[in-house]
Scaffold this motif. Structure first.
Motif, short mmCIF file in Angstrom:
data_model
loop_
_atom_site.label_atom_id
_atom_site.label_comp_id
_atom_site.label_asym_id
_atom_site.label_seq_id
_atom_site.Cartn_x
_atom_site.Cartn_y
_atom_site.Cartn_z
N PHE A 8 0.87 -1.18 0.00
CA PHE A 8 0.00 0.00 0.00
C PHE A 8 0.90 1.23 0.00
O PHE A 8 1.29 1.74 1.02
N LEU A 9 1.22 1.65 -1.21
CA LEU A 9 2.09 2.81 -1.38
C LEU A 9 1.48 4.02 -0.67
O LEU A 9 0.26 4.12 -0.58
N PRO A 10 2.29 4.96 -0.17
CA PRO A 10 3.74 5.06 -0.34
C PRO A 10 4.58 4.17 0.56
O PRO A 10 5.80 4.25 0.50
N SER A 11 3.98 3.32 1.38
CA SER A 11 4.79 2.42 2.20
C SER A 11 5.44 1.34 1.34
O SER A 11 4.80 0.81 0.44
N PHE A 12 6.67 1.02 1.66
CA PHE A 12 7.35 -0.13 1.08
C PHE A 12 7.46 -0.06 -0.45
O PHE A 12 7.16 -1.03 -1.16
N ARG A 15 8.80 -4.55 9.38
CA ARG A 15 8.24 -3.41 10.12
C ARG A 15 7.14 -3.86 11.08
O ARG A 15 6.77 -3.14 12.00
N VAL A 71 3.85 -4.50 10.35
CA VAL A 71 2.54 -3.89 10.12
C VAL A 71 1.44 -4.94 10.29
O VAL A 71 1.70 -6.14 10.20
N ASP A 125 7.38 3.73 -8.58
CA ASP A 125 6.33 3.58 -7.56
C ASP A 125 5.78 4.92 -7.06
O ASP A 125 5.24 5.00 -5.95
N GLU A 126 5.95 5.96 -7.87
CA GLU A 126 5.49 7.29 -7.45
C GLU A 126 4.36 7.82 -8.33
O GLU A 126 3.90 8.95 -8.14
#
Lengths: 284, 284, 284, 284
Positions: free
Chosen positions: A195-199, A211, A213, A228-229
């Motif tokens: 689930f971007l922006p994570s990882f 982490r 989560v 990924d941005e």
């Protein structure tokens, strides 16, 4: 499938805009089967999508374009009109992980995704079996025994040769070079398994495991030069716990990946997505 | 509430461990109402929680401790035995956003959270109304007209004076100084209004709005010196769309914050959480 | 809160309808901040909601009504125009379970629900404490020591005396008599603690426990003479397992109840719900 | 896949039970990789599942059975020990809707489901293509041109001939006759396309559309003589709105069906499900 025209517009918001468009549609006797509006109050930009029963109007796509052009110009619109019967060509890029590829193929096979698939390109030869079964031309591009640059030149040549309207990276797992990202801007969709922006970046499930989560996810987004941005189209998550190993996460996450990618691709193919800066308006 | 003893253990995994513990419990005639085990196969550490009907054993908490000590020593256990009737003291820290504070107070009021609340500390005087209604002592610590260091010294003094077993930052919105984080290690819980590790730090909803994510969330975690980096206990997410403004996200996200914090706090109070490095085992 | 007018329409679908409405709005110079359309293709009915910046038009609510009436008549519209600054009066009915009542009150207190609360009516006297704290008149109607008929006559009298626009049964747990249901049609909202149509009637969590479902839920719906059969506005669910007792389900389900009710009520207060036969269109 | 033994037990709860089992395992030098316990406090029944590293013990499955039998007898256990390397035989029953069939086949193909698939039986000949591609024997049973009774006799004969350990109705859409339900008790899994007990029987999506629910779902359950009334293993739901037609619900619901069925089947194959009256304990 009933034939529809999809009129998709974005432009600066102003009074009289909706009236002008709906007046035009009424004059053409258009039966509107679905309509969505959105005003971005921060930027003052307006977004609109109409789905119109093609039978109800006497215009062809081309005469529609001509007739609508003056309104579009007057309101400074970014716009398009699409015909649901003119299917987009979707090229699939795949690697050794087959779940997203198979999922898209089966949805296409069963009529859920309205498009043509002119070819599948993969950097692993085993994917050929899936292509063959669906009678889709398959191209194996060897990324191991030649420089990446050369391999991507081949990919690019194939995308062009097959006149792809949309390129989908179904867990392709290769970083697309800058110039190709730019060339395919707004026409290439990727699935990232977090689930971007994570990882962002490599091994997202391993990162998530480390982490600690309590939710993992997947993100369907447009490909841009910044890895990924790109603009996010769809995200899915699911609950995990301490008892899930990184391998369990991989298994569970696949469900998120398949659903997020399938939805994102469908929204795009049905002209439901408008990119605005680095975000999307999705008339789901 | 029926009285229970909670035996919580973590230690290096080895054959015979569970047999020794369950043999001990059987010898004491213990009726086990809930049992959870977990082996971390990567680190070889074992985690176990038993909830025992207090009536079924003839031991007091103290005699239990004495009787169990040799086993604990033999297996090099990190362990505790807790009595559900010896309520923990939970001190609440609040700021001007009242939804998490109110939610915890109402859950406590209705018996969902088994603890005492010896006091509420806030950096805004208006929170007093909530404390008064529940007959809980209220302390306003002025963070505006004195150096933060001094304000936090007062907070620290209060936490000590009230002998807090647990300190909960219910949207406290002040960065806790290092030495206090270390002092409260494993005994202070925070709610951050994003699905960490995304959008750590200030204004997470604004960050989420700007990134254009399709899901927002909240994370309940232990406080550590590294801001928003502590072990995660619980996370919640919810779906949003382009039509949600940053203000809408704030409103929607509050539901996630309340639920994640309430669950995280309850798990802690019921001795369901074991911290292992920077992660948690949660026997939910 | 910026003042807005909300124009809500449903009528038989026909070409020219949207053009007529948007032309009217453009003529009034209306800035549209939110617009939603829906066509029910099965019944051929059209639904539309516009939120208009009140500052942008020169009309008052009354002159708006007058000016719009001919269009409404022409298209055989069921319609209303509401002023966000003319708050609805919401009367709350409560019983001994306080979580929904408290949740609504706190959301109202913090500005999330735009309405007035002229009174709280309860069949348990303890709820008075919540009313008092919010300075809301409280009426205890004794359902034990008088016939139900008589008690409900008192409730009805109070609803009328306070000129309620909306009556919310916040876990009121009394079956409303037929004639009152009919009187309050479309103006009374209930929360039922199951995902209807499953487990209608009494003790839904017990029913859920006995059936062994893996998800529990809550349903916010309009009150009708047929118990738990009214048009559904909102539903929430959450995952459970074999380890949850009926009591655990009650605790977990409360989160669903609070969220579903709060959302349903907010949608209604913001004129986002249109009832169509026994279903709802919700422009959320 | 590492070889494991799975010891699954249910019996009347009593003190000393866990001690006896874990003492036995310790004596065999068993490394426990996963352990789950559950006590049903209402019925006083105890449930336990251990996953044991096969390498760690010197016993074969057969000698394990012999050695454990006295304990099992003493505590009046309902029990089994399964070897992860002795794959169950799963027979698939399919109809014209292929999504669940394809999903199970791909998960099996990619190693997510540990079982053998000796054959696929379908009442539509087109499903043969899926079977062929996976090299699985395919049997078309004609349900149109012969009495149902006769058709089911053929199905039953095939299930027996292939020695099915598990029969999965992957949207088979035929009502299984009573005596076959009884014969396959606890060994046949169905997927129903609603969140049961809502919308049992025919056309659940149409029922859901007509009732106007805001969530649709799917239920994976054991087959029993009472249609759609068997013990539930897993349920999934997803959010819908007024804008979803019954056809949209069908499309969206398929995701729920695939996930619920795949999870339910996996739990069963990994011996994670214990049936208790009409409910299940699922050690997920």
């Amino acid at each position: 499938m009933q034939q529809t025209f999809r009129l998709v517009i974005d432009c600066p918001d102003q009074v009289g805009l909706v009236a002008a468009v709906s007046q035009f549609l009424a004059t053409q006797n258009a039966t509107i089967t679905e309509a969505n509006h959105h005003t971005d109050l921060q930027t003052g930009r307006f977004f609109m999508r109409h789905e119109i029963s093609a039978n109800s109007v006497k215009l062809t796509i081309d005469s529609f374009k001509q007739a609508f052009a003056p309104i579009a110009e007057k309101f400074d619109m970014n716009w398009k009109i699409a015909d649901s019967h003119q299917k987009q060509k979707m090229v699939l890029l795949a690697s050794h992980e087959s779940h997203c590829l198979m999922d898209l193929l089966h949805r296409w096979h069963s009529g859920e995704l309205q498009c043509d698939i002119p070819c599948i390109i993969a950097n692993h030869p085993q994917m050929k079996q899936f292509a063959d079964w669906h009678n889709i031309p398959f191209h194996w591009v060897n990324f191991k025994d030649q420089p990446k640059e050369q391999a991507f030149a081949e990919v690019e040549r194939l995308i062009e040769a097959y006149q792809a309207d949309l390129t989908v990276l179904a867990r392709f797992m290769q970083i697309v070079p800058d110039h190709l990202c730019q060339k395919l801007a707004g026409k290439a969709i990727n699935i990232h398994h977090s689930f971007l922006p994570s990882f962002a970046g490599a091994k997202p499930y391993q990162q998530a495991y480390e982490r600690g989560v309590k939710l993992i996810g997947a993100t369907c987004h447009y490909v841009t030069s910044d890895l990924d941005e790109g603009p996010i189209i769809e995200q899915e998550v699911m609950r995990i716990s301490h008892s899930d190993s990184a391998a369990d996460m991989v298994r569970k996450g696949k469900n998120c990946e398949k659903t997020a990618l399938a939805n994102g691709v469908r929204y795009h193919l049905e002209d439901r997505v408008i990119i605005h800066h680095n975000k999307t308006v999705v008339f789901a």
